[in-house]
Structures are given as structure tokens and as C-alpha cells.
Scaffold this motif. Structure first.
Motif, PDB file in Angstrom:
ATOM      1  N   THR A 184       0.830  -1.200   0.000  1.00 18.03           N
ATOM      2  CA  THR A 184       0.000   0.000   0.000  1.00 18.03           C
ATOM      3  C   THR A 184       0.867   1.253   0.000  1.00 18.03           C
ATOM      4  OG1 THR A 184      -0.077   0.207   2.416  1.00 18.03           O
ATOM      5  CG2 THR A 184      -1.725  -1.234   1.363  1.00 18.03           C
ATOM      6  N   GLY A 185       0.239   2.355  -0.395  1.00 14.99           N
ATOM      7  CA  GLY A 185       0.951   3.622  -0.354  1.00 14.99           C
ATOM      8  C   GLY A 185       1.376   3.982   1.048  1.00 14.99           C
ATOM      9  N   ARG A 186       0.545   3.645   2.040  1.00 16.55           N
ATOM     10  CA  ARG A 186       0.890   3.921   3.434  1.00 16.55           C
ATOM     11  C   ARG A 186       2.120   3.128   3.855  1.00 16.55           C
ATOM     12  NH1 ARG A 186      -2.258   5.925   7.468  1.00 16.55           N
ATOM     13  NH2 ARG A 186      -4.138   5.648   6.176  1.00 16.55           N
ATOM     14  N   ASP A 187       2.163   1.852   3.470  1.00 17.26           N
ATOM     15  CA  ASP A 187       3.311   1.020   3.836  1.00 17.26           C
ATOM     16  C   ASP A 187       4.589   1.534   3.182  1.00 17.26           C
ATOM     17  OD1 ASP A 187       1.723  -0.601   5.372  1.00 17.26           O
ATOM     18  OD2 ASP A 187       1.455  -2.137   3.818  1.00 17.26           O
ATOM     19  N   LEU A 188       4.498   1.928   1.905  1.00 15.98           N
ATOM     20  CA  LEU A 188       5.682   2.418   1.208  1.00 15.98           C
ATOM     21  C   LEU A 188       6.164   3.725   1.836  1.00 15.98           C
ATOM     22  CD1 LEU A 188       7.732   2.216  -1.074  1.00 15.98           C
ATOM     23  CD2 LEU A 188       6.113   3.417  -2.555  1.00 15.98           C
ATOM     24  N   ALA A 189       5.251   4.606   2.178  1.00 16.67           N
ATOM     25  CA  ALA A 189       5.631   5.866   2.804  1.00 16.67           C
ATOM     26  C   ALA A 189       6.352   5.612   4.119  1.00 16.67           C
ATOM     27  CB  ALA A 189       4.390   6.730   3.030  1.00 16.67           C
ATOM     28  N   ARG A 197       8.006   2.914   4.966  1.00 14.07           N
ATOM     29  CA  ARG A 197       9.305   2.303   4.687  1.00 14.07           C
ATOM     30  C   ARG A 197      10.343   3.352   4.271  1.00 14.07           C
ATOM     31  NH1 ARG A 197      10.702  -3.165   2.583  1.00 14.07           N
ATOM     32  NH2 ARG A 197       8.527  -3.601   3.056  1.00 14.07           N
ATOM     33  N   LEU A 198       9.883   4.367   3.504  1.00 16.79           N
ATOM     34  CA  LEU A 198      10.795   5.395   3.004  1.00 16.79           C
ATOM     35  C   LEU A 198      10.963   6.564   3.964  1.00 16.79           C
ATOM     36  CD1 LEU A 198       9.582   5.479  -0.716  1.00 16.79           C
ATOM     37  CD2 LEU A 198      11.815   4.694   0.100  1.00 16.79           C
ATOM     38  N   GLY A 199      10.103   6.636   4.969  1.00 19.16           N
ATOM     39  CA  GLY A 199      10.152   7.776   5.874  1.00 19.16           C
ATOM     40  C   GLY A 199       9.575   9.036   5.257  1.00 19.16           C
ATOM     41  N   TRP A 200       8.648   8.859   4.320  1.00 20.69           N
ATOM     42  CA  TRP A 200       7.989   9.975   3.635  1.00 20.69           C
ATOM     43  C   TRP A 200       6.566  10.122   4.169  1.00 20.69           C
ATOM     44  CZ3 TRP A 200       8.976   8.490  -2.215  1.00 20.69           C
ATOM     45  CH2 TRP A 200      10.350   8.558  -2.476  1.00 20.69           C
ATOM     46  N   THR A 201       5.925  11.212   3.813  1.00 20.28           N
ATOM     47  CA  THR A 201       4.501  11.348   4.076  1.00 20.28           C
ATOM     48  C   THR A 201       3.744  10.567   3.009  1.00 20.28           C
ATOM     49  OG1 THR A 201       4.278  13.332   2.705  1.00 20.28           O
ATOM     50  CG2 THR A 201       4.836  13.659   5.043  1.00 20.28           C
ATOM     51  N   ARG A 231      15.502   6.286  -7.002  1.00 20.90           N
ATOM     52  CA  ARG A 231      16.364   5.181  -6.548  1.00 20.90           C
ATOM     53  C   ARG A 231      15.793   4.540  -5.290  1.00 20.90           C
ATOM     54  NH1 ARG A 231      22.069   8.494  -7.325  1.00 20.90           N
ATOM     55  NH2 ARG A 231      22.239   8.213  -9.594  1.00 20.90           N
ATOM     56  N   ALA A 232      15.348   5.383  -4.360  1.00 19.90           N
ATOM     57  CA  ALA A 232      14.776   4.863  -3.123  1.00 19.90           C
ATOM     58  C   ALA A 232      13.503   4.078  -3.397  1.00 19.90           C
ATOM     59  CB  ALA A 232      14.501   6.026  -2.161  1.00 19.90           C
ATOM     60  N   TRP A 233      12.688   4.580  -4.302  1.00 22.37           N
ATOM     61  CA  TRP A 233      11.428   3.908  -4.653  1.00 22.37           C
ATOM     62  C   TRP A 233      11.707   2.518  -5.222  1.00 22.37           C
ATOM     63  CZ3 TRP A 233       6.513   6.612  -4.680  1.00 22.37           C
ATOM     64  CH2 TRP A 233       5.446   5.841  -5.156  1.00 22.37           C
TER      65      TRP A 233
END
Length: 278
Positions: free
Chosen positions: A24-29, A31-35, A55-57
Motif C-alpha cells: 500500500t501507499g501507506r506502507d511504502l511511505a 518504509r521510506l520515511g515519507w509522508t 532510486r529509493a522507490w
């Protein structure tokens, strides 16, 4: 922004969404430390990714092999819209060097500028004031002296053979006090001095002149192959025939409203006299 640019950014976002399909977008955010909003904006083409973002994505979605492909897409996208934020990461000198390559490749160069004296005709002190203003605006590295030297070095092209400069400026550019009055006075003296140089055709659109199109942002045309248009957030590098043709027509219309020779000299002299500087 251009339609082509937005379409390319939307397509890049769709590709990012494909790579994220297994989470999910929430999980990816997380993991990356993004909003989560950043993830959403990148996927919907409402925000332009950086190379580091891509690259991080790729790594965070489990597809590190997709990194080069994503970077290639970004490069293609930015071949038309080059944000100042990215261009100025290493300062103004590299931007000047990249422009010099385009000048050297060209034989007929046309410019329109309504807000300041064009770079090819700037004095060193005037150029320094302009670079200082843009360093402050973009919070970019302060390589002002190097940038000034690069711009001054490029001006040797004005005195060679086989190259013609057709420059049109609005009268307002003669009066904008983006520098101390003494610096502007010397700059106006410089402009008056280039009138009559066989490689330069300098026109001024007077206040009150009838124009067939409203003056817009500054731009350069490099032969009939490239238009570079400046905006506050980015430069547009347009190399398709239709876009270059539009800017050539704009330039022609502004050129028709300009005055040349003694008439242009009088406008420069009037702006110089208004400074009341010896």
C-alpha cells in the motif's frame, strides 16, 4: 507547465504505481520515511520526483533493477523542463557552461528580454548583481564570481565572425534597478556602445509602442532548432518545430514594434540621464 511535460510526469507516476502494486501507499511511505501525500503526488504526477526519490522507490518496492529505467524517464522529462532547483545544485557556473555550448553551436541567435539586460550584453558588475539576486531566490551555491567569469567569457562570441545576434528588449529593462545606480549607468553605457557592432542588431520596444502580442517571459532562439524560455521555477528547452515556431513568431512580432539605431540610442540615453549619475 507544458502539456507534454505533464503527460510525461503522469506516465512516470503510473510506472511508480506499477512498481508499488504489492504494497500500500501507506506502507511504502512508512518504509521510506515519507509522508503518504508525497507518495500520492508522485504517483499521480502532481510532483516531480528527484533521482534520489526514484532510486529509493525502486529499492523499497523490491525492484532495484528498475532504477536506471526510472532515471532515464526523468531525464527525458527534464529535457524539456529543467527546474532551477535541480540545475543549480552545483551552482550557476555549470548552467552558464551548458548555455555556452548552445551559443557555440548556433549561427543566428535571437533574444527577447523585458525585465533586464540580456546576459550576452551585461557588464561584470551588472551580471554579479543579477546572479546575487537569483542565488538569494533559489538558495543555491554561491559561486557568483565563477558564474560571472563564465558569462563574460562567452561574450567573446560577439566579436567573432560567422555568428549574428538579434536582440530585442523592452524599454523597461533599461530602467529596472536590480543593481546600484552606478552599476546600471555603466551597463547602459555598454549597451549604447554595442549599437552599430556588425554582429549585433539591438532593438528596444519603447514604452507606449503598439505591440501585436503582450510581452512575455524572456527567451533565446538558437537558429531554428531550439528555444530556451526562462521562468521563475524552471527553464523550458523546446526543440520541436511547432514550439520553436511559436517563439519565432512571438519574436518577429516584438521585433516589429522595436526601434533601432539612433532611435534605440536615444531611449538608452534617456534612461541613463534619469539615473543622475556622472
Amino acid at each position: 507547465m507544458s502539456t507534454d511535460f505533464q503527460q510525461a510526469r503522469t506516465a512516470l507516476g503510473a510506472r511508480l504505481r506499477e512498481l508499488r502494486a504489492e504494497q500500500t501507499g501507506r506502507d511504502l511511505a512508512a518504509r521510506l520515511g515519507w509522508t503518504q501525500s508525497k507518495v500520492s503526488k508522485l504517483e499521480t504526477g502532481r510532483q516531480t520526483a528527484t533521482v534520489d526519490d526514484l532510486r529509493a522507490w525502486a529499492v523499497a518496492t523490491g525492484h532495484p533493477e528498475a532504477g536506471p529505467e526510472l532515471e532515464s524517464r526523468l531525464l527525458g522529462l527534464e529535457s524539456h523542463v529543467r527546474s532551477w532547483r535541480r540545475q543549480l545544485r552545483a551552482g550557476h557556473r555549470p548552467v552558464q557552461d551548458a548555455l555556452t555550448i548552445e551559443y557555440e553551436r548556433s549561427t543566428v541567435l535571437r533574444a527577447w528580454e523585458g525585465s533586464m539586460v540580456v546576459g550576452m550584453l551585461q557588464t561584470a558588475d551588472y551580471a554579479r548583481a543579477i546572479f546575487q539576486a537569483y542565488v538569494d531566490l533559489h538558495q543555491s551555491p554561491r559561486d557568483i564570481d565563477d558564474a560571472v567569469r563564465a558569462r563574460m567569457h562567452r561574450q567573446h562570441l560577439l566579436y567573432g565572425t560567422g555568428r549574428a545576434f538579434h536582440i530585442v528588449m523592452w524599454e523597461a529593462a533599461l530602467h529596472v534597478r536590480a543593481c546600484p545606480p552606478s552599476v546600471l549607468a555603466a551597463q547602459l553605457d555598454r549597451l549604447a556602445g554595442v549599437i552599430g557592432l556588425d554582429t549585433i542588431r539591438l532593438g528596444i520596444v519603447p514604452f507606449g509602442a503598439a505591440v501585436r502580442i503582450p510581452p512575455g517571459p524572456g527567451f533565446w532562439l538558437y537558429d531554428e532548432r531550439l528555444a530556451i524560455v526562462e521562468d521563475w521555477h524552471a527553464e523550458l528547452w523546446l526543440d520541436d518545430a511547432d514550439s520553436v515556431g511559436v517563439y519565432r513568431r512571438v519574436w518577429d512580432l516584438l521585433d516589429q514594434a522595436a526601434v533601432y539605431g539612433p532611435h534605440a540610442h536615444r531611449l538608452i540615453a534617456r534612461a541613463r540621464a534619469a539615473l543622475d549619475v556622472a
